[in-house]
Motif scaffolding. Sequence first.
Motif, PDB file in Angstrom:
ATOM      1  N   ASN A 107      -7.475 -13.044   7.674  1.00  0.00           N
ATOM      2  CA  ASN A 107      -7.755 -12.280   6.467  1.00  0.00           C
ATOM      3  C   ASN A 107      -6.610 -12.240   5.484  1.00  0.00           C
ATOM      4  N   ARG A 108      -5.613 -13.028   5.753  1.00  0.00           N
ATOM      5  CA  ARG A 108      -4.525 -13.081   4.776  1.00  0.00           C
ATOM      6  C   ARG A 108      -4.686 -14.338   3.970  1.00  0.00           C
ATOM      7  N   VAL A 109      -4.973 -14.148   2.691  1.00  0.00           N
ATOM      8  CA  VAL A 109      -5.345 -15.264   1.825  1.00  0.00           C
ATOM      9  C   VAL A 109      -4.285 -16.359   1.818  1.00  0.00           C
ATOM     10  N   ILE A 135     -11.753  -5.682  -0.142  1.00  0.00           N
ATOM     11  CA  ILE A 135     -10.495  -5.595  -0.877  1.00  0.00           C
ATOM     12  C   ILE A 135     -10.309  -4.179  -1.396  1.00  0.00           C
ATOM     13  N   THR A 136      -9.084  -3.644  -1.211  1.00  0.00           N
ATOM     14  CA  THR A 136      -8.823  -2.276  -1.641  1.00  0.00           C
ATOM     15  C   THR A 136      -8.622  -2.229  -3.149  1.00  0.00           C
ATOM     16  N   LEU A 137      -8.692  -1.010  -3.681  1.00  0.00           N
ATOM     17  CA  LEU A 137      -8.618  -0.866  -5.133  1.00  0.00           C
ATOM     18  C   LEU A 137      -7.224  -0.528  -5.633  1.00  0.00           C
ATOM     19  N   THR A 186      -1.397  -5.613  -1.269  1.00  0.00           N
ATOM     20  CA  THR A 186      -2.775  -5.142  -1.431  1.00  0.00           C
ATOM     21  C   THR A 186      -3.721  -6.285  -1.810  1.00  0.00           C
ATOM     22  N   TYR A 187      -3.250  -7.160  -2.667  1.00  0.00           N
ATOM     23  CA  TYR A 187      -4.141  -8.195  -3.173  1.00  0.00           C
ATOM     24  C   TYR A 187      -4.472  -9.229  -2.092  1.00  0.00           C
ATOM     25  N   CYS A 188      -3.506  -9.506  -1.268  1.00  0.00           N
ATOM     26  CA  CYS A 188      -3.671 -10.592  -0.307  1.00  0.00           C
ATOM     27  C   CYS A 188      -4.130 -10.127   1.068  1.00  0.00           C
ATOM     28  N   THR A 189      -4.226  -8.828   1.280  1.00  0.00           N
ATOM     29  CA  THR A 189      -4.600  -8.344   2.594  1.00  0.00           C
ATOM     30  C   THR A 189      -6.025  -7.828   2.576  1.00  0.00           C
ATOM     31  N   GLY A 190      -6.884  -8.506   3.289  1.00  0.00           N
ATOM     32  CA  GLY A 190      -8.258  -8.040   3.378  1.00  0.00           C
ATOM     33  C   GLY A 190      -8.396  -7.033   4.503  1.00  0.00           C
ATOM     34  N   ALA A 191      -9.336  -6.125   4.334  1.00  0.00           N
ATOM     35  CA  ALA A 191      -9.630  -5.202   5.423  1.00  0.00           C
ATOM     36  C   ALA A 191     -10.820  -5.769   6.194  1.00  0.00           C
ATOM     37  N   PHE A 208       0.837  -1.197   0.000  1.00  0.00           N
ATOM     38  CA  PHE A 208       0.000   0.000   0.000  1.00  0.00           C
ATOM     39  C   PHE A 208       0.879   1.257   0.000  1.00  0.00           C
ATOM     40  N   GLN A 209       0.427   2.259  -0.695  1.00  0.00           N
ATOM     41  CA  GLN A 209       1.169   3.510  -0.764  1.00  0.00           C
ATOM     42  C   GLN A 209       1.409   4.094   0.637  1.00  0.00           C
TER      43      GLN A 209
END
Lengths: 305, 561
Positions: A285-287, A228-230, A255-260, A73-74
């Motif tokens: 929440n980590r795939v 999931i973030t964009l 970002t892809y693997c971390t769910g909020a 994430f930025q």
Amino acid sequence: MEPQITHRTLTHLRALEAESIHIIREVAAEFQKPVMLYSIGKDSSVMVRLAQKAFYPGKIPFPLLHIDTTYKFQEMIEFRDKFCAEIGAKLIVHTNTKAIEEGANPFRLGTQKCCALLKTRALLDALAEGGFDAAFGGARRDEEKSRAKERVYSFRDSFGQWDPKNQRPELWNLFNSRIDKGESIRVFPLSNWTELDVWHYIYLENIPIVPMYYAKKREMVVRGDSLITLEHNMPLKPGEEPQMVMSRMRSLGCTYCTGAIRSEADTLPKIIEEMIQFRRSERENRVIDHDQEGSMELKKREGYF
Amino acid sequence: MAAAGLEMPAADWLVSTAQTELLRFTTAGSVDDGKSTLIGRLLYDSKGVYEDQLASVRKATRNLTTDGLDLSLLTDGLRAEREQGITIDVAYRYFATPKRKFIIADTPGHEQYTRNMATGASTANLAVILIDARYGVLPQSRRHAYIATLLGIPHLVVAVNKMDLVDYSEEVFTAIRTEFNAFAEQLKARDLQFIPISALKGDNVVTPGGRTPWYTGPTLLEHLETVPIAEDRNLTNMRFPVQYVIRPDQDFRGFAGQVASGVIRRGDAVTVFPSGRTTRVESIVTWDGKLEEAFAPMSVTVCLEDEIDISRGDMLAHGDDTPHLGRRFEATVVWMNEKVLEPHRPYLLKHTTQMVQAKVREIRHRVDINTLGHQRASDLHLNEIAVVSVETQRPVFFDAYRKNRATGSFILIDAITNETVGAGMIIGPDVHHHSGPVTPSERMARVGHRPYVIRLAHTDAEVARLIERHLFDQGYLVHVVEDAQHLAQAVRTSFEAGLVAILFGAAAQDSSAVAAGIAVDQIITMDRAQFEDEAQLLHAVVSTLATGNAGNVRLTDGAGI
């Protein structure tokens, strides 16, 4: 001889702190070239604080290493650069640029292969390139079943691989730092901390953490139970619409693997209260951990932390 | 438990629980005595288990308990073990109550895993020894208690499990307690608590069991929460091994380390080992500010008034209370590697913050962990325990382990494979290499057994010779005494030489012959008339010697417990 005074007792957090500082100093004293893995997450933040304490008033005598998959994430990257500048730490950022140039990404490869290339491979390459013989990681034994038996000094062969049958017994606080050329040790100074201890310590010590841990309204895609973030042009599935959701991250990865999670917890005490209430493992929440049974153990065998 | 925090604002809760103490305990049990279920019960009933971990247990459940969960699955580990169905390594578990935070070192109890039990015990304040109520005190129960005591764990809890399977019988519980107590006397266990439990049904683990009205003591968790541990630490003898020198600039030179024992104060006069130089503590520095004093196990940085050359491996102590300084000491060693310990082979020895070359000069005796008897040994195999004499290339600064766990412990490392091969607990300086008369304990270490006098009433020389031959073949140094003229003198000479002396016939009945200076517990008296045949007599002699029941004291000062 004077009478013993029982008030000289350490609280559990101070006892853990003293133990961790002992481990960090021991590594700095006995290894040629240690490095501290810095993932920007809350555990890393605690580990870095402990390293600062270990060598105060001196600076941390080894660099921090961040494995940047470019899918972070930025906000994490901004935090990383500011934090490291503030504490005067030397930061090394390593990316498996070759794999990324060849098009490695989680959408195409799937999470297992992506992780293998952008995290595990990148980490092994970075350690080899830097000639590091000891690498600190922020992993804790309470995170996952396969970690309950992990040593504080985890031995890796010259390929960076972990063999559960070839680990050294650890007694008292006497750690065995002997390795041959090319071999290395992963060191886990937070082994005996629990997730609650980490949060508790962050609270008591006022340690800065990435703002993403705090709840606020964020743009999210709701997919099943996951948010999931964009970021990074996440491809949407048909019918999916981004929406503003009051949410936060329980752990920080790619970002892809971390769910909020949906959350109102915008302060540390609220986060901790939420954690106690939910009683979910942070890794839920980590795939990646659900790819396969015992997946963390497999990753470790291959060289992942 | 931790959920109690929900009733107050989290911020208050964070401050109030910041004061909890840490207790480390180890659990040992055999494959089937329900250890995993007990730990699962502690974690589950104290709400220390995360929901999603519980969810995956529900998926894989094998043996349903009353809760519909197999609690033991909560603690199962790596794939390989999951396939075998037993745990083979030390696993660490964590849970907390408002009173204390707990770290469990969960160790397998199977015979070949002495190594793991010692590892788990090395840092523990307390050991939980599980006994299956149906089977009582088994050899492995004794082993667990022995290793726990050997590693200096001050508090033992004997959890008599599976009480549900013996109808919560008080008699069963009492019988186990009596038997265990008799054994524990030899170990000099400092604090021993017996608790009847059913890990499966939950009785007396976290909540009191209504089914044991005859038991009025604490539940296991209550005991874990309240057993006083603050006094267990050595806060008397200050030892500060220098770990790292912090020198950020010309103006600051601090010695970083963890206080191993005792209390170090600003202004203290201290002696530096090995140089012997003395100076004063100028300040005790930490990130959180300067301190007036630091105590074990705090990690701090000490600045001294004088510029003395000090490096890692040196040690600070108070001048009037110093550690032993020397290159030779005696220690009990637990061997942890498939490659056997060989005397005179060079090893690396890590002690506090020192790493030195070392060798085992001599194996004094091996300890049979089932009987605690001493055996002669020329090498030491995996999971064996022995008293040895160690010689280091450079002096080390040490204390006896029973006085100081931090400065009395060491590990041995194979210099070629780099593996940690042994763990040692220092008994004290090695006095045996001094010239002087050979002592009875040296003799005993050499021959591998205590001296005895065996009186065989109503026997003849032939039977005595038969028994002599048999014992000799078993490794005893044995001798039939026949000198009728100076019988008392002859018996005494044999005995003092460390032998097993056999008397037969009339001499065996002459009590004046054995009266002088021989302890009652080293005299075995048997009457041929009470046995059906010679074979039975022989058997009785052999088993009496083997168990040491003549005196019930095969455990002697040399065992290092």
